[in-house]
Design a protein around this motif. Sequence first.
Motif, PDB file in Angstrom:
ATOM      1  N   UNK A 151       0.839  -1.193   0.000  1.00 54.54           N
ATOM      2  CA  UNK A 151       0.000   0.000   0.000  1.00 54.54           C
ATOM      3  C   UNK A 151       0.878   1.249   0.000  1.00 54.54           C
ATOM      4  N   UNK A 152       0.348   2.315  -0.577  1.00 54.18           N
ATOM      5  CA  UNK A 152       0.961   3.639  -0.515  1.00 54.18           C
ATOM      6  C   UNK A 152      -0.154   4.654  -0.706  1.00 54.18           C
ATOM      7  N   UNK A 153       0.152   5.914  -0.557  1.00 55.82           N
ATOM      8  CA  UNK A 153      -0.884   6.946  -0.638  1.00 55.82           C
ATOM      9  C   UNK A 153      -0.553   8.010  -1.675  1.00 55.82           C
ATOM     10  N   UNK A 154      -1.580   8.467  -2.354  1.00 56.61           N
ATOM     11  CA  UNK A 154      -1.553   9.642  -3.221  1.00 56.61           C
ATOM     12  C   UNK A 154      -2.848  10.392  -2.981  1.00 56.61           C
ATOM     13  N   UNK A 155      -3.302  11.191  -3.935  1.00 46.29           N
ATOM     14  CA  UNK A 155      -4.539  11.954  -3.770  1.00 46.29           C
ATOM     15  C   UNK A 155      -5.408  11.851  -5.013  1.00 46.29           C
ATOM     16  N   UNK A 156      -6.696  11.941  -4.795  1.00 46.16           N
ATOM     17  CA  UNK A 156      -7.638  12.061  -5.900  1.00 46.16           C
ATOM     18  C   UNK A 156      -8.012  13.532  -6.062  1.00 46.16           C
ATOM     19  N   UNK A 157      -8.474  13.890  -7.258  1.00 45.70           N
ATOM     20  CA  UNK A 157      -8.828  15.281  -7.527  1.00 45.70           C
ATOM     21  C   UNK A 157      -9.970  15.338  -8.529  1.00 45.70           C
ATOM     22  N   UNK A 158     -10.783  16.353  -8.429  1.00 49.14           N
ATOM     23  CA  UNK A 158     -11.735  16.679  -9.485  1.00 49.14           C
ATOM     24  C   UNK A 158     -10.975  17.536 -10.485  1.00 49.14           C
ATOM     25  N   UNK A 159     -10.518  16.907 -11.574  1.00 49.36           N
ATOM     26  CA  UNK A 159      -9.598  17.585 -12.488  1.00 49.36           C
ATOM     27  C   UNK A 159     -10.200  18.813 -13.149  1.00 49.36           C
ATOM     28  N   UNK A 160     -11.426  18.698 -13.652  1.00 46.76           N
ATOM     29  CA  UNK A 160     -12.035  19.845 -14.325  1.00 46.76           C
ATOM     30  C   UNK A 160     -12.235  21.006 -13.360  1.00 46.76           C
ATOM     31  N   UNK A 161     -12.595  20.709 -12.121  1.00 46.56           N
ATOM     32  CA  UNK A 161     -12.794  21.789 -11.158  1.00 46.56           C
ATOM     33  C   UNK A 161     -11.472  22.434 -10.776  1.00 46.56           C
ATOM     34  N   UNK A 162     -10.388  21.686 -10.791  1.00 47.93           N
ATOM     35  CA  UNK A 162      -9.083  22.296 -10.553  1.00 47.93           C
ATOM     36  C   UNK A 162      -8.804  23.367 -11.608  1.00 47.93           C
ATOM     37  N   UNK A 163      -9.177  23.089 -12.848  1.00 51.61           N
ATOM     38  CA  UNK A 163      -9.035  24.086 -13.917  1.00 51.61           C
ATOM     39  C   UNK A 163      -9.936  25.281 -13.658  1.00 51.61           C
ATOM     40  N   UNK A 164     -11.191  25.010 -13.362  1.00 48.05           N
ATOM     41  CA  UNK A 164     -12.159  26.092 -13.163  1.00 48.05           C
ATOM     42  C   UNK A 164     -11.734  27.002 -12.020  1.00 48.05           C
ATOM     43  N   UNK A 165     -11.280  26.436 -10.921  1.00 47.95           N
ATOM     44  CA  UNK A 165     -10.907  27.259  -9.770  1.00 47.95           C
ATOM     45  C   UNK A 165      -9.720  28.157 -10.087  1.00 47.95           C
ATOM     46  N   UNK A 166      -8.753  27.636 -10.841  1.00 46.20           N
ATOM     47  CA  UNK A 166      -7.638  28.490 -11.257  1.00 46.20           C
ATOM     48  C   UNK A 166      -8.112  29.609 -12.174  1.00 46.20           C
TER      49      UNK A 166
END
Length: 508
Positions: A151-166
């Motif tokens: 096991x290891x850890x990373x992160x999930x993201x809402x990719x389109x919203x990352x664009x919109x917020x920027x």
Amino acid sequence: MDIDAGRGARPFDLLIIGGGINGVGIARDAAGRGLKVLLVEQDDLASHTSSASTKLIHGGLRYLEYYEFRLVRESLIERERLLAIAPHIIHPLEFVLPFRKGGRPAWMVRLGLFLYDHLGGRETLPGSAGVRLAGTARGAGLQPDVIKGFTYSDCRVDDARLVILNAMDAAARGTDIRTRTRLTAGRRDGDAWTATLEDRVTGGASTVRARHIVNAAGPWVGKMLNAIEGAYTERPPRLVKGSHIIVPRMFAGEHAFILQNPDGRIVFAIPYERDFTLVGTTDVAVDGDAALAPITDEEVAYLCDSVNRWFAKAIRPADVVWRYWGVRSLYDDGSDSASAVTRDYVMKLGTNEDAPQLLSIFGGKLTTYRKLAEHALEKLAPFVTMKRGAWTDQEPLPGGDIPGADFAAFLASVRRRWPFLPEMTAERMARAYGTRVARIIGDAGSLADLGEDVGGGLSEREVAYLVAEEFARTAEDILWRRSKLGLHVPPDTAQRLTARLAREIAHA
């Protein structure tokens, strides 16, 4: 032809082509440094590659095999920074890497995970570990011969919203953002560029002047170089298609799987939108127009086969409820296979110091967009005056100013403040908007105060917000990029939403 910025007006400092993650990231950073910025996008923001990712903020474990240590280190550092500035749309995710003989040897996996734990100065996420899978919750659904794993850890993201917020933050800092606007030609004109723009809604044309151009057009970066008279010559980028499928939920739990294939590639299986599993991705070379490269039946079969090697219950192409694909524009490093082409970003800048500059971006990934923007402005720094230096590593994205970056506590506060919201609607809106959810719900005391439910808990008031604040213009913009409600709503929702949007846009 209208002239937006003629010789009598101050030209834009930067004209950015492309409303994907790299374009909006550069726009946000540049506007925050006091530059006058115009960004044009031929379709909707995040309408192509930037909304077609595996939805991860990650270091890129597999990149270690290609000795991309600089990229992995930068990605791991950025993973921590982005988690801090956007805790509403980015969340930790545990990955399970099941192991059986015949794949990468255990020592190689352990070494890779050791490097992954230590290259980027991990601060908040758990480290890797070897685990037993048989008879445990982590191994539920796997084939019975899969006994152990890692096991290891990373992160999930809402990719389109990352664009919109920027994009929203860039606009709040003065950036002129024009969607459905295409650059059709550009030429050097004295100390600036003159560019011709086409409004794809009205068909009208206009010209603008800009001291420098940033070509962040993704799969169309080469096409834009051809459209700009006097641009430097560059060999075409390597276009690589990554395709994904969405199927009904395959396994319990909120962990994801990273699965090894006999061809050496890896495929992810990730919990998605509560009821589904996201499976991806492929790596297929693309020739010709990037817009004409949809997912193929062969790719769907490949992804099904990839998970069927590990899971007890097989999935079939008929089980796919949604499929999507994106084309990445990678710098041509001469690699033989699409999987081996570098995922690191490359920037090419015009070298004539007396001429307006043209900066083209090749490659890049969601995780490193913020650092890419900093590097882009470092390249342009000798040619334009900025009021300050790098700043985006600490400033939250819109809605990300959650106290202590504690999303669970924030979600609980949303439910207490607006108890009339259905549980799933409250969670969806908290994840999408963060602290800006108050701008939508405000002083509403009941669902009726939010107006008609267009479908799936999407209210008239939320639609009005998306038009006014988030550049939404079509039902597709809202159902598939501002949200993923398209997976959940009744079939007639798009038609009803289109009618509602016509009224909102008319009054915008």
